[in-house]
Design a protein around this motif. Structure first.
Motif, PDB file in Angstrom:
ATOM      1  N   VAL A 228      44.123 -23.173 -48.674  1.00 35.79           N
ATOM      2  CA  VAL A 228      44.429 -22.651 -47.344  1.00 35.79           C
ATOM      3  C   VAL A 228      43.123 -22.409 -46.603  1.00 35.79           C
ATOM      4  O   VAL A 228      42.103 -22.061 -47.199  1.00 35.79           O
ATOM      5  CB  VAL A 228      45.246 -21.345 -47.407  1.00 35.79           C
ATOM      6  CG1 VAL A 228      46.608 -21.596 -48.029  1.00 35.79           C
ATOM      7  CG2 VAL A 228      44.506 -20.254 -48.143  1.00 35.79           C
ATOM      8  N   GLY A 229      43.170 -22.595 -45.293  1.00 35.12           N
ATOM      9  CA  GLY A 229      42.009 -22.315 -44.467  1.00 35.12           C
ATOM     10  C   GLY A 229      42.213 -21.032 -43.679  1.00 35.12           C
ATOM     11  O   GLY A 229      43.209 -20.333 -43.852  1.00 35.12           O
ATOM     12  N   VAL A 230      41.258 -20.737 -42.799  1.00 39.76           N
ATOM     13  CA  VAL A 230      41.304 -19.534 -41.968  1.00 39.76           C
ATOM     14  C   VAL A 230      40.977 -19.922 -40.533  1.00 39.76           C
ATOM     15  O   VAL A 230      39.985 -20.603 -40.280  1.00 39.76           O
ATOM     16  CB  VAL A 230      40.306 -18.471 -42.458  1.00 39.76           C
ATOM     17  CG1 VAL A 230      40.428 -17.205 -41.613  1.00 39.76           C
ATOM     18  CG2 VAL A 230      40.515 -18.147 -43.937  1.00 39.76           C
ATOM     19  N   LEU A 231      41.835 -19.477 -39.601  1.00 38.94           N
ATOM     20  CA  LEU A 231      41.635 -19.795 -38.195  1.00 38.94           C
ATOM     21  C   LEU A 231      41.486 -18.505 -37.394  1.00 38.94           C
ATOM     22  O   LEU A 231      42.384 -17.662 -37.382  1.00 38.94           O
ATOM     23  CB  LEU A 231      42.823 -20.602 -37.655  1.00 38.94           C
ATOM     24  CG  LEU A 231      42.850 -20.872 -36.149  1.00 38.94           C
ATOM     25  CD1 LEU A 231      41.599 -21.614 -35.690  1.00 38.94           C
ATOM     26  CD2 LEU A 231      44.115 -21.662 -35.779  1.00 38.94           C
TER      27      LEU A 231
ATOM     28  N   LEU B  15      44.619 -28.953 -37.250  1.00 39.37           N
ATOM     29  CA  LEU B  15      43.607 -28.625 -38.259  1.00 39.37           C
ATOM     30  C   LEU B  15      44.167 -28.764 -39.668  1.00 39.37           C
ATOM     31  O   LEU B  15      43.483 -29.267 -40.577  1.00 39.37           O
ATOM     32  CB  LEU B  15      43.100 -27.198 -38.038  1.00 39.37           C
ATOM     33  CG  LEU B  15      42.231 -26.968 -36.802  1.00 39.37           C
ATOM     34  CD1 LEU B  15      41.929 -25.474 -36.642  1.00 39.37           C
ATOM     35  CD2 LEU B  15      40.927 -27.767 -36.878  1.00 39.37           C
ATOM     36  N   GLN B  16      45.391 -28.339 -39.849  1.00 36.68           N
ATOM     37  CA  GLN B  16      46.014 -28.446 -41.165  1.00 36.68           C
ATOM     38  C   GLN B  16      46.152 -29.903 -41.587  1.00 36.68           C
ATOM     39  O   GLN B  16      45.893 -30.263 -42.742  1.00 36.68           O
ATOM     40  CB  GLN B  16      47.391 -27.767 -41.127  1.00 36.68           C
ATOM     41  CG  GLN B  16      48.052 -27.628 -42.492  1.00 36.68           C
ATOM     42  CD  GLN B  16      49.331 -26.813 -42.424  1.00 36.68           C
ATOM     43  OE1 GLN B  16      49.497 -25.976 -41.529  1.00 36.68           O
ATOM     44  NE2 GLN B  16      50.230 -27.047 -43.359  1.00 36.68           N
TER      45      GLN B  16
ATOM     46  N   LEU C 167      47.166 -22.168 -42.809  1.00 34.08           N
ATOM     47  CA  LEU C 167      46.006 -21.458 -42.263  1.00 34.08           C
ATOM     48  C   LEU C 167      46.332 -19.978 -42.129  1.00 34.08           C
ATOM     49  O   LEU C 167      47.339 -19.601 -41.504  1.00 34.08           O
ATOM     50  CB  LEU C 167      45.622 -22.024 -40.896  1.00 34.08           C
ATOM     51  CG  LEU C 167      44.930 -23.392 -40.883  1.00 34.08           C
ATOM     52  CD1 LEU C 167      44.937 -23.978 -39.493  1.00 34.08           C
ATOM     53  CD2 LEU C 167      43.504 -23.262 -41.382  1.00 34.08           C
ATOM     54  N   LEU C 168      45.485 -19.134 -42.707  1.00 34.86           N
ATOM     55  CA  LEU C 168      45.539 -17.716 -42.417  1.00 34.86           C
ATOM     56  C   LEU C 168      45.046 -17.554 -40.995  1.00 34.86           C
ATOM     57  O   LEU C 168      44.045 -18.152 -40.603  1.00 34.86           O
ATOM     58  CB  LEU C 168      44.654 -16.922 -43.379  1.00 34.86           C
ATOM     59  CG  LEU C 168      44.747 -17.274 -44.867  1.00 34.86           C
ATOM     60  CD1 LEU C 168      43.833 -16.360 -45.680  1.00 34.86           C
ATOM     61  CD2 LEU C 168      46.174 -17.199 -45.346  1.00 34.86           C
ATOM     62  N   MET C 169      45.732 -16.732 -40.203  1.00 37.46           N
ATOM     63  CA  MET C 169      45.370 -16.648 -38.793  1.00 37.46           C
ATOM     64  C   MET C 169      45.238 -15.204 -38.347  1.00 37.46           C
ATOM     65  O   MET C 169      45.868 -14.302 -38.907  1.00 37.46           O
ATOM     66  CB  MET C 169      46.427 -17.352 -37.932  1.00 37.46           C
ATOM     67  CG  MET C 169      46.428 -18.853 -38.054  1.00 37.46           C
ATOM     68  SD  MET C 169      47.609 -19.655 -36.918  1.00 37.46           S
ATOM     69  CE  MET C 169      46.931 -19.184 -35.324  1.00 37.46           C
TER      70      MET C 169
ATOM     71  N   VAL D  99      51.606 -20.573 -41.515  1.00 38.51           N
ATOM     72  CA  VAL D  99      50.761 -19.378 -41.426  1.00 38.51           C
ATOM     73  C   VAL D  99      51.165 -18.431 -42.557  1.00 38.51           C
ATOM     74  O   VAL D  99      51.899 -17.466 -42.345  1.00 38.51           O
ATOM     75  CB  VAL D  99      50.907 -18.672 -40.058  1.00 38.51           C
ATOM     76  CG1 VAL D  99      49.872 -17.540 -39.927  1.00 38.51           C
ATOM     77  CG2 VAL D  99      50.754 -19.663 -38.916  1.00 38.51           C
ATOM     78  N   PRO D 100      50.697 -18.691 -43.773  1.00 35.80           N
ATOM     79  CA  PRO D 100      51.133 -17.896 -44.926  1.00 35.80           C
ATOM     80  C   PRO D 100      50.550 -16.489 -44.978  1.00 35.80           C
ATOM     81  O   PRO D 100      51.006 -15.654 -45.747  1.00 35.80           O
ATOM     82  CB  PRO D 100      50.651 -18.726 -46.121  1.00 35.80           C
ATOM     83  CG  PRO D 100      49.477 -19.487 -45.602  1.00 35.80           C
ATOM     84  CD  PRO D 100      49.795 -19.791 -44.168  1.00 35.80           C
ATOM     85  N   GLY D 101      49.522 -16.218 -44.179  1.00 36.13           N
ATOM     86  CA  GLY D 101      48.913 -14.893 -44.165  1.00 36.13           C
ATOM     87  C   GLY D 101      48.389 -14.558 -42.783  1.00 36.13           C
ATOM     88  O   GLY D 101      48.063 -15.448 -41.985  1.00 36.13           O
ATOM     89  N   LEU D 102      48.301 -13.245 -42.498  1.00 38.77           N
ATOM     90  CA  LEU D 102      47.971 -12.784 -41.156  1.00 38.77           C
ATOM     91  C   LEU D 102      46.997 -11.620 -41.242  1.00 38.77           C
ATOM     92  O   LEU D 102      47.192 -10.695 -42.032  1.00 38.77           O
ATOM     93  CB  LEU D 102      49.268 -12.323 -40.474  1.00 38.77           C
ATOM     94  CG  LEU D 102      49.213 -11.661 -39.115  1.00 38.77           C
ATOM     95  CD1 LEU D 102      48.785 -12.663 -38.048  1.00 38.77           C
ATOM     96  CD2 LEU D 102      50.599 -11.093 -38.776  1.00 38.77           C
ATOM     97  N   PHE D 103      45.913 -11.668 -40.446  1.00 38.35           N
ATOM     98  CA  PHE D 103      44.998 -10.522 -40.381  1.00 38.35           C
ATOM     99  C   PHE D 103      44.888 -10.072 -38.934  1.00 38.35           C
ATOM    100  O   PHE D 103      44.686 -10.869 -38.017  1.00 38.35           O
ATOM    101  CB  PHE D 103      43.617 -10.850 -40.968  1.00 38.35           C
ATOM    102  CG  PHE D 103      42.952 -12.082 -40.423  1.00 38.35           C
ATOM    103  CD1 PHE D 103      42.001 -11.987 -39.401  1.00 38.35           C
ATOM    104  CD2 PHE D 103      43.243 -13.343 -40.922  1.00 38.35           C
ATOM    105  CE1 PHE D 103      41.370 -13.115 -38.901  1.00 38.35           C
ATOM    106  CE2 PHE D 103      42.617 -14.479 -40.426  1.00 38.35           C
ATOM    107  CZ  PHE D 103      41.682 -14.365 -39.414  1.00 38.35           C
TER     108      PHE D 103
END
Length: 323
Positions: free
Chosen positions: A29-32, A104-105, A113-115, A136-140
């Protein structure tokens, strides 16, 4: 070494920065990072840059992209900051952010992508995490804003002045009877914080008077709150960081108590940063924020795993305080 990225999506040519992951242990997974309000993709005090570098060193492919009209990306924007805020609150950047995430994915062969990011970035990312949980499997969320603009709030009866006296009297009475003015003073937000020394009552008592902790405030952004409930109910890992005691920290507490009272939230982590401001540029908060984000991402999304279920580290201590 960072690389410039060009994205042509939804009729827009957008520019971003790619932070390649460390060759060893590249994650699936990446981070956006999205724009914090109207600020370029670097973020206040370089927060997004530092966070992307650190996460890339841990194997996360990281991206910082300017949405239309922001930073290096051309595009039309509302004329005023207030109108831009309203545009973001209503999900105005969600469609193009979704296209950025998808491109991007696809281009970098990522599982998702974590976003997130600060303020408006958190709003757009939350809407998207609700609509596209697989992508978007994770959120910050840093300093998330769950309330309407002050102009919209006036229309629903909070923050409105019933009469409009002329000139200087109008300015004085608008502050005296302003819901937002009192909230900023009691949370020591901006210039209003200096006025608190003239209030002869305990700060928490006045906050309790203004805040019905068991119900959503009239100024709540209800569609965003409902999206928040669905994301939490679904169990997507979420990290929330707020400036302790400030306006958005207090509102998040109220939203949490009223909207999530009956919902389990084992994958929701909360960190309150001490002695800082809304943009985390004081009190060493940027470093603390980045360290916590890297810890959360590394634990919640270890290499070669699917979306975690019941992450132990995320369960531990929903609320933490970082100095």
């Amino acid at each position: 070494m960072r690389e410039l990225v060009q994205l042509d999506v939804k009729g827009h040519r957008l520019w971003g920065t790619y932070h390649p992951p460390a060759s060893a242990g590249r994650r699936s997974v990446g981070v956006l990072f999205l724009n914090p309000g109207h600020v370029p993709r670097s973020g206040h005090g370089g927060l997004s840059v530092l966070a992307a570098d650190r996460l890339a060193s841990k194997g996360f492919p990281c991206f910082r992209v300017d949405l239309p009209g922001l930073g290096d990306s051309a595009g039309a924007l509302p004329e005023t900051t207030a109108e831009l805020y309203q545009h973001v609150c209503q999900g105005g950047f969600v469609e193009v952010a979704s296209a950025v995430r998808e491109e991007l994915q696809r281009r970098f062969a990522l599982r998702g992508l974590l976003m997130g990011g600060l303020c408006g970035a958190a709003t757009t990312a939350l809407y998207l995490a609700d609509q596209e949980p697989e992508g978007v499997p994770g959120l910050f969320m840093f300093e998330p804003e769950f309330y309407l603009s002050e102009q919209e709030a006036s229309a629903v009866g909070e923050g409105a002045v019933t009469e409009s006296p002329p000139g200087r009297l109008k300015r004085v009475t608008s502050k005296l009877f302003s819901y937002w003015g009192w909230m900023r003073m009691l949370t020591r937000e901006n210039e209003y914080g200096r006025l608190f020394k003239y209030v002869p009552f305990p700060r928490q008592k006045l906050l309790d008077l203004l805040m019905d902790w068991d119900s959503l405030p009239a100024v709540a952004n209800v569609p965003l709150v409902r999206a928040w409930q669905r994301v939490v109910r679904r169990g997507q890992p979420v990290l929330v960081m707020t400036a302790e005691g400030k306006l958005r920290d207090v509102f998040f507490d109220r939203i949490h108590r009223s909207a999530l009272a009956d919902l389990p939230h084992p994958n929701l982590s909360r960190v309150r940063l001490q002695g800082t401001n809304h943009i985390f540029t004081t009190g060493g908060a940027i470093e603390a924020c980045v360290a916590e984000l890297v810890r959360w991402a590394s634990v919640s999304f270890p290499e070669s795993t699917a979306m975690p279920e019941g992450v132990d580290a995320a369960r531990a201590g929903f609320e933490r305080v970082a100095g």
